[in-house]
Design an enzyme around this catalytic site. Structure first.
Site, short mmCIF file in Angstrom:
data_model
loop_
_atom_site.label_atom_id
_atom_site.label_comp_id
_atom_site.label_asym_id
_atom_site.label_seq_id
_atom_site.Cartn_x
_atom_site.Cartn_y
_atom_site.Cartn_z
N ASP A 161 0.43 1.83 34.57
CA ASP A 161 1.67 1.27 35.13
C ASP A 161 2.20 0.16 34.24
OD1 ASP A 161 3.66 0.83 37.29
OD2 ASP A 161 2.76 -1.17 37.22
N TYR A 178 7.85 -6.06 31.34
CA TYR A 178 6.54 -6.62 30.97
C TYR A 178 6.36 -6.85 29.47
CZ TYR A 178 4.95 -5.08 35.65
OH TYR A 178 4.80 -4.86 36.99
N SER A 194 9.15 -0.44 43.72
CA SER A 194 8.14 -1.48 43.95
C SER A 194 8.82 -2.62 44.69
CB SER A 194 7.51 -1.95 42.65
OG SER A 194 8.37 -2.80 41.92
N1 LIG Z 1 6.78 -6.00 41.82
C1 LIG Z 1 6.07 -5.26 40.98
O1 LIG Z 1 6.49 -4.20 40.62
C2 LIG Z 1 4.73 -5.73 40.51
C3 LIG Z 1 4.35 -7.05 40.71
C4 LIG Z 1 3.07 -7.41 40.32
C5 LIG Z 1 2.23 -6.50 39.73
N2 LIG Z 1 2.64 -5.20 39.51
C6 LIG Z 1 1.75 -4.20 38.88
O2 LIG Z 1 0.50 -4.28 39.51
C7 LIG Z 1 -0.48 -4.49 38.50
C8 LIG Z 1 -1.68 -5.19 39.10
O3 LIG Z 1 -1.35 -6.54 39.39
P1 LIG Z 1 -2.08 -7.70 38.62
O4 LIG Z 1 -1.94 -7.47 37.16
O5 LIG Z 1 -1.61 -8.98 39.20
O6 LIG Z 1 -3.59 -7.37 38.92
P2 LIG Z 1 -4.80 -7.89 39.75
O7 LIG Z 1 -5.81 -6.93 39.35
O8 LIG Z 1 -4.49 -8.07 41.18
O9 LIG Z 1 -5.08 -9.39 39.20
C9 LIG Z 1 -5.08 -9.70 37.86
C10 LIG Z 1 -5.58 -11.12 37.67
O10 LIG Z 1 -6.96 -11.16 38.04
C11 LIG Z 1 -7.77 -11.52 36.92
N3 LIG Z 1 -8.95 -10.67 36.95
C12 LIG Z 1 -8.99 -9.32 36.94
N4 LIG Z 1 -10.24 -8.88 36.99
C13 LIG Z 1 -11.04 -9.97 37.01
C14 LIG Z 1 -12.46 -10.14 37.07
N5 LIG Z 1 -13.30 -9.10 37.11
N6 LIG Z 1 -12.94 -11.40 37.07
C15 LIG Z 1 -12.12 -12.45 37.06
N7 LIG Z 1 -10.76 -12.34 37.02
C16 LIG Z 1 -10.23 -11.11 36.99
C17 LIG Z 1 -6.93 -11.26 35.70
O11 LIG Z 1 -7.30 -12.14 34.65
P3 LIG Z 1 -8.10 -11.62 33.32
O12 LIG Z 1 -7.07 -11.17 32.36
O13 LIG Z 1 -8.83 -12.84 32.89
O14 LIG Z 1 -9.03 -10.53 33.76
C18 LIG Z 1 -5.52 -11.53 36.22
O15 LIG Z 1 -5.24 -12.92 36.18
C19 LIG Z 1 0.27 -5.25 37.41
O16 LIG Z 1 -0.42 -5.25 36.19
C20 LIG Z 1 1.53 -4.46 37.39
O17 LIG Z 1 1.33 -3.24 36.70
C21 LIG Z 1 3.89 -4.82 39.92
#
Ligand SMILES: NC(=O)c1ccc[n+]([C@@H]2O[C@H](COP(=O)([O-])OP(=O)(O)OC[C@H]3O[C@@H](n4cnc5c(N)ncnc54)[C@H](OP(=O)(O)O)[C@@H]3O)[C@@H](O)[C@H]2O)c1
Length: 314
Positions: A54, A59, A152
Site C-alpha cells: 500500500d 507518501y 481510505s
Molecule cells: N488515511 C490513510 O489513507 C492512511 C493513513 C495512515 C496510514 N495509512 C496506511 O496504513 C499503513 C500502516 O500505518 P502505519 O505506517 O502508521 O503503521 P503501523 O504499523 O500502525 O505503525 C507504524 C509505526 O510503528 C512503529 N513500529 C512498527 N513496528 C514496530 C515494532 N515491531 N517495534 C517498535 N515500533 C514499531 C514504526 O516505527 P519503525 O519504523 O521504527 O518500525 C512506525 O512508527 C501506512 O504505512 C499507510 O500505508 C493510510
C-alpha cells in the site's frame, strides 16, 4: 504467510500488508535511511510472502515501490495506491484524478493499479468525491487502468468513522481502509458490519502507530485521558498503562499484541504494517501470523477501550 480473499474483489492477498506511508515511510522519513534501504524493505516483505503493498501519491514512496517490484511477477502482487483529494474548487477535478493516476502508474512502473483509493476522505468532501471524483475513477476502471476502487478514511479527523458509515450505506466502494486498533476498536460496531454485509474488502491501518510503539507516548496519552475523565482514576498503571497485556497474555511486546489484536478481528482482511526497520518488519509479519490474544486480555481491553471512538493512537 497466510492468504485470504479481499472481499468481493476476489483478489488473493496476504493477511499482512506492507504500509509504505505512516510515520516511517519505509524509513525515508529518517534522512539517514536511503532509497536502497527502502527498496530492500519492500523486497524483504515480498520474500516473507507479503503480496499486498500500500502506497499513495502523497507518501513519496511510489517510485521506491516501483523499483523494488521490478523483476517480480506483477500478477502475483496486489498494488494499492491513493489519490490525494483535489480541492472542491479545483477547476477540473476529473482531469486531476486522471493525471494523478497516470503519474502513479509511471512511478510504480506498471500499467494497472489493483486498488485505487481516494486518500483520507472526510464527510465534508463526500458529496464532491461521489459526484466528481468517483465517476473519473470509474472511467479509468473502464480503461483497465484500475481494477478496483477504494476509499481510505481520515482517521485522525474522523476517529468515529462518519465518512465510512455514510459511504458504506451507499455501497460505492470495493475496498475500504479503516483505522482500528486496541485503543479505538469502534469500527467493530460501526463499520465492519456494513463491510461484511456487502462483501467489501477491508484494509486495517493504525494497528500500532505511535501510541503502541512508543511507551512515553502511551503513558502521556493515557494520563491525559484519565485527567479529562475519559477513564477512571486508577484505570492504568501510570508507568506502563498496558502492562497487563504483557504479563498475562503471552505477547512479547505491545506492537506484537497490537498486530495480533487486529489480525483476528472478524471482517478485517489485511493488516498493514508500516516500518523503516527490517527487524521490525520480520517481527511484525510473525506477530500477524500468531494466534489471537488470550481471552482475559481481550476482555480487559474491551472493558477499557470498547466504547472509545475518539482516540487514534497517532
Ligand atoms: N488515511 C490513510 O489513507 C492512511 C493513513 C495512515 C496510514 N495509512 C496506511 O496504513 C499503513 C500502516 O500505518 P502505519 O505506517 O502508521 O503503521 P503501523 O504499523 O500502525 O505503525 C507504524 C509505526 O510503528 C512503529 N513500529 C512498527 N513496528 C514496530 C515494532 N515491531 N517495534 C517498535 N515500533 C514499531 C514504526 O516505527 P519503525 O519504523 O521504527 O518500525 C512506525 O512508527 C501506512 O504505512 C499507510 O500505508 C493510510
Amino acid at each position: 504467510m497466510e492468504y485470504t480473499t479481499l472481499g468481493r474483489t476476489g483478489l488473493r492477498v496476504s493477511v499482512a500488508g506492507l504500509g509504505c506511508g505512516g510515520p516511517s515511510r519505509l524509513g525515508l522519513r529518517n534522512s539517514a535511511d536511503s532509497e536502497a534501504h527502502a527498496i530492500g524493505l519492500v523486497r524483504q516483505a515480498i520474500e516473507l510472502g507479503v503480496n499486498f503493498l500500500d502506497t499513495a501519491e502523497a507518501y513519496g514512496t511510489e517510485a521506491v515501490v516501483g523499483k523494488a517490484i521490478a523483476g517480480f511477477d506483477r500478477e502475483q502482487l496486489v498494488i494499492s495506491t491513493k489519490k490525494t483529494l483535489p480541492q472542491p474548487d479545483h477547476p477540473h477535478p476529473e482531469a486531476e484524478v486522471q493525471r494523478g493516476l497516470e503519474q502513479s502508474l509511471k512511478r510504480l512502473g506498471t500499467d494497472y493499479i489493483d486498488v485505487y483509493h481516494l486518500h483520507g476522505l472526510e464527510l465534508k468532501d463526500y458529496v464532491f468525491a461521489v459526484e466528481r471524483l468517483l465517476p473519473a475513477m470509474e472511467t479509468l476502471r473502464g480503461q483497465g487502468k484500475i481494477r478496483f476502487i477504494g476509499v481510505s478514511e481520515g482517521f485522525v479527523p474522523d476517529p468515529s468513522h462518519q465518512m465510512l458509515q455514510r459511504s458504506l450505506k451507499e455501497d460505492r466502494w470495493d475496498v475500504v481502509m479503516v483505522g482500528f486498533n486496541m485503543l479505538n476498536p469502534s469500527a467493530r460496531r460501526s463499520v465492519l458490519p456494513l463491510t461484511r454485509q456487502n462483501h467489501v474488502g477491508v484494509l486495517n491501518m493504525f494497528a500500532v502507530r505511535r501510541a503502541l510503539s512508543q511507551p512515553e507516548h502511551l503513558k502521556r496519552l493515557c494520563s491525559e485521558h484519565v485527567n479529562k475523565g475519559d477513564f477512571p482514576a486508577g484505570a492504568f498503571n501510570p508507568d506502563a498503562p498496558l502492562d497487563f497485556i504483557l504479563s498475562d497474555g503471552g505477547a512479547s511486546s505491545l506492537p506484537e499484541a497490537a498486530y495480533r489484536f487486529c489480525r483476528h478481528e472478524p471482517g478485517i482482511h489485511v493488516v498493514l504494517t508500516g516500518t523503516g526497520n527490517p527487524e521490525h518488519l520480520k517481527a511484525n509479519v510473525e506477530a500477524i501470523l500468531k494466534p489471537s490474544l488470550q481471552a482475559p486480555v481481550f476482555k480487559r481491553l474491551g472493558e477499557l477501550f470498547g466504547n472509545v471512538e475518539h482516540i487514534t493512537g497517532n
